[in-house]
Design an enzyme around this catalytic site. Structure first.
Site, PDB file in Angstrom:
ATOM      1  N   TRP A 102     -48.718 -17.807  15.451  1.00  0.00           N
ATOM      2  CA  TRP A 102     -48.643 -16.583  14.974  1.00  0.00           C
ATOM      3  C   TRP A 102     -48.361 -16.939  13.966  1.00  0.00           C
ATOM      4  O   TRP A 102     -49.115 -16.321  13.003  1.00  0.00           O
ATOM      5  CB  TRP A 102     -47.199 -16.028  15.592  1.00  0.00           C
ATOM      6  CG  TRP A 102     -47.287 -15.376  16.960  1.00  0.00           C
ATOM      7  CD1 TRP A 102     -46.612 -15.880  17.806  1.00  0.00           C
ATOM      8  CD2 TRP A 102     -48.562 -14.766  17.256  1.00  0.00           C
ATOM      9  NE1 TRP A 102     -46.981 -14.988  19.010  1.00  0.00           N
ATOM     10  CE2 TRP A 102     -48.110 -14.633  18.714  1.00  0.00           C
ATOM     11  CE3 TRP A 102     -49.291 -13.692  16.460  1.00  0.00           C
ATOM     12  CZ2 TRP A 102     -49.053 -13.853  19.656  1.00  0.00           C
ATOM     13  CZ3 TRP A 102     -50.378 -13.163  17.719  1.00  0.00           C
ATOM     14  CH2 TRP A 102     -50.095 -13.491  19.016  1.00  0.00           C
ATOM     15  N   ASP A 174     -41.560 -12.708   9.572  1.00  0.00           N
ATOM     16  CA  ASP A 174     -41.768 -12.457  10.471  1.00  0.00           C
ATOM     17  C   ASP A 174     -40.982 -12.591  12.020  1.00  0.00           C
ATOM     18  O   ASP A 174     -40.767 -13.706  12.376  1.00  0.00           O
ATOM     19  CB  ASP A 174     -43.026 -12.934  11.089  1.00  0.00           C
ATOM     20  CG  ASP A 174     -43.778 -12.384  12.321  1.00  0.00           C
ATOM     21  OD1 ASP A 174     -43.641 -11.655  13.163  1.00  0.00           O
ATOM     22  OD2 ASP A 174     -45.074 -12.683  13.293  1.00  0.00           O
ATOM     23  N   LYS A 198     -40.608  -5.901  22.578  1.00  0.00           N
ATOM     24  CA  LYS A 198     -39.824  -7.789  22.748  1.00  0.00           C
ATOM     25  C   LYS A 198     -38.478  -6.708  22.520  1.00  0.00           C
ATOM     26  O   LYS A 198     -37.820  -5.680  23.786  1.00  0.00           O
ATOM     27  CB  LYS A 198     -39.855  -8.778  21.944  1.00  0.00           C
ATOM     28  CG  LYS A 198     -41.389  -9.201  22.237  1.00  0.00           C
ATOM     29  CD  LYS A 198     -42.326 -10.185  21.206  1.00  0.00           C
ATOM     30  CE  LYS A 198     -43.318 -10.216  20.921  1.00  0.00           C
ATOM     31  NZ  LYS A 198     -43.732 -10.963  21.986  1.00  0.00           N
TER      32      LYS A 198
HETATM   33  N1  PMP Z   1     -46.283 -12.272  15.491  1.00  0.00           N
HETATM   34  C1  PMP Z   1     -44.846 -13.012  16.281  1.00  0.00           C
HETATM   35  C2  PMP Z   1     -43.844 -13.916  16.444  1.00  0.00           C
HETATM   36  C3  PMP Z   1     -45.478 -12.962  18.077  1.00  0.00           C
HETATM   37  O1  PMP Z   1     -44.746 -13.237  18.762  1.00  0.00           O
HETATM   38  C4  PMP Z   1     -46.628 -11.913  18.108  1.00  0.00           C
HETATM   39  C5  PMP Z   1     -46.908 -11.170  20.019  1.00  0.00           C
HETATM   40  N2  PMP Z   1     -46.223 -10.787  20.302  1.00  0.00           N
HETATM   41  C6  PMP Z   1     -47.354 -11.322  16.806  1.00  0.00           C
HETATM   42  C7  PMP Z   1     -46.350 -11.159  15.823  1.00  0.00           C
HETATM   43  C8  PMP Z   1     -48.532 -10.655  16.691  1.00  0.00           C
HETATM   44  O2  PMP Z   1     -48.102  -9.211  17.558  1.00  0.00           O
HETATM   45  P1  PMP Z   1     -48.969  -7.530  17.832  1.00  0.00           P
HETATM   46  O3  PMP Z   1     -49.550  -8.331  19.475  1.00  0.00           O
HETATM   47  O4  PMP Z   1     -48.176  -6.619  17.937  1.00  0.00           O
HETATM   48  O5  PMP Z   1     -50.234  -7.678  16.869  1.00  0.00           O
END
Ligand code: PMP
Length: 362
Positions: A102, A174, A198
């Site tokens: 990520w 994040d 989550k």
């Molecule tokens: N950052 C982290 C730490 C994640 O686990 C995720 C995926 N759930 C994301 C960003 C991306 O999230 P999204 O699918 O809401 O764009």
């Protein structure tokens, strides 16, 4: 009706009480004869919902008054772009800790708009530890430092908050996969963001907690819908927000408050993860390759002794009602996600099942 043990990394399982309440209120929210999905985001009923979510977030995380709580769409992934677009000054320079898949995406997006310096990385060891960093490594003109506090795919977590800069460089975090799971001092951060699917509720909503001085000072010509100022000024009602997702977050936060808030859930999360890791550490069949000090409480990647046995394990686990244990394709093996809504009993049942599997196939 039978519900499975759901170890999904996200969207993840919700507390059963939350689902039951949503079901009860689905056809007629508070006896208004309509569901919360069918009413105006400017109605008094919805306004009370969004205000309640902000109030609960502030209470549970003890968010200081000089922070805004914003409700945004586009997932945590949109924050990979919104953060640089809003926080870059004229020199457009930011520092990133590279701790997993990520952060890789966050770095790739920010690099489109400015100059990115990776101050620490664990990529050379497949992100099996959280890279440490020193504040003096930061360029004094850097506009912010970005970290991912829980690496959902690799199963590591950031714990060394004493490493965070105290010299005015804002820290952006994040926290998509560990927000509300443990104690947090919001004042150490300039901006925190998290997708809701989550620990906060369902997909469609991203919550941003941002220090006021970071709003409205962008050095970039920022599109209206990507500017935090738009959301801050209109209390996240500039346009139609994801109303049902926000309502679900209200139910999740009320559930969390009811059970004792962060101190209680943190205790439970530590206990659940300990049971799982203790088993992995005593087993000669199952194992984790994550550095012990950096292990995530939320996402636990693990393997058996071979790819074939991993596949067999996932298959039999599913037949027995243990769902979504397949690891992320970039890591392989298995992964158990133990978010706030995961009951202790489910972890105990999974460990018991793993013991039986080990006895049979080791
Ligand atoms: N950052 C982290 C730490 C994640 O686990 C995720 C995926 N759930 C994301 C960003 C991306 O999230 P999204 O699918 O809401 O764009």
């Amino acid at each position: 009706m039978k519900r499975v043990f759901n170890f999904s990394a996200g969207p993840a399982q919700l507390p059963l009480d939350v689902l039951i309440r949503a079901q009860e209120e689905l056809l007629s929210y508070q006896n208004i004869g309509m569901s919360i999905m069918e009413i105006s985001h400017r109605s008094i009923h919805f306004k009370k919902v969004i205000e309640r979510v902000e109030e609960l977030m502030r209470e549970l995380l003890q968010i200081p008054d000089n922070y805004k709580v914003l409700f945004i769409q586009g997932g945590a992934s949109l924050q990979f772009s919104m953060v640089p677009l809003n926080l870059f000054k004229e020199n457009k320079h930011a520092s990133y800790v590279h701790s997993g898949s990520w952060s890789k995406k966050a770095i790739a997006e920010a690099s489109k708009f400015g100059d990115i310096h990776i101050i620490a990385s664990s990529e050379e060891q497949q992100f099996t530890y959280f890279p440490s960093f020193q504040v003096h490594q930061l360029n004094e003109n850097t506009n912010y430092l970005h970290i991912t506090t829980n690496n959902t795919i690799e199963g590591t977590r950031f714990t060394c908050t004493e490493e965070l800069p105290k010299n005015g460089i804002p820290v952006v975090a994040d926290m998509s996969s560990n927000i509300l799971s443990e104690e947090l001092d919001v004042s150490q951060y300039g901006l925190i963001y998290a997708g809701a699917q989550k620990n906060l509720g369902i997909a469609g909503l991203t919550i941003v907690i941002i220090r006021e001085d970071l709003v409205g000072n962008t050095g970039v010509d920022c599109p209206t819908m990507l500017n935090y100022e738009t959301y801050a000024k209109a209390e996240s009602l500039y346009n139609t927000p994801p109303t049902f997702s926000i309502y679900m977050t209200m139910l999740v936060l009320e559930w969390l408050k009811e059970l004792g808030g962060i101190p209680e859930i943190a205790k439970r999360n530590i206990e659940k993860a300990k049971i799982f890791y203790d088993f992995l550490d005593t087993s000669s069949f199952f194992s984790s390759n994550v550095k012990k000090a950096d292990r995530s409480l939320m996402n636990i990647p693990f393997t058996t002794v071979s790819k074939e046995l991993n596949s067999l394990f996932i298959q039999i686990a599913e037949q027995e009602g243990f769902y979504a244990l397949k690891g992320h394709r970039s890591v392989g093996g298995m992964r158990a996600s133990l978010y706030n809504a995961m009951p202790l009993d489910a972890v105990l049942e999974l460990v018991a099942f793993m013991k039986q599997f080990e006895e049979k196939y080791a």
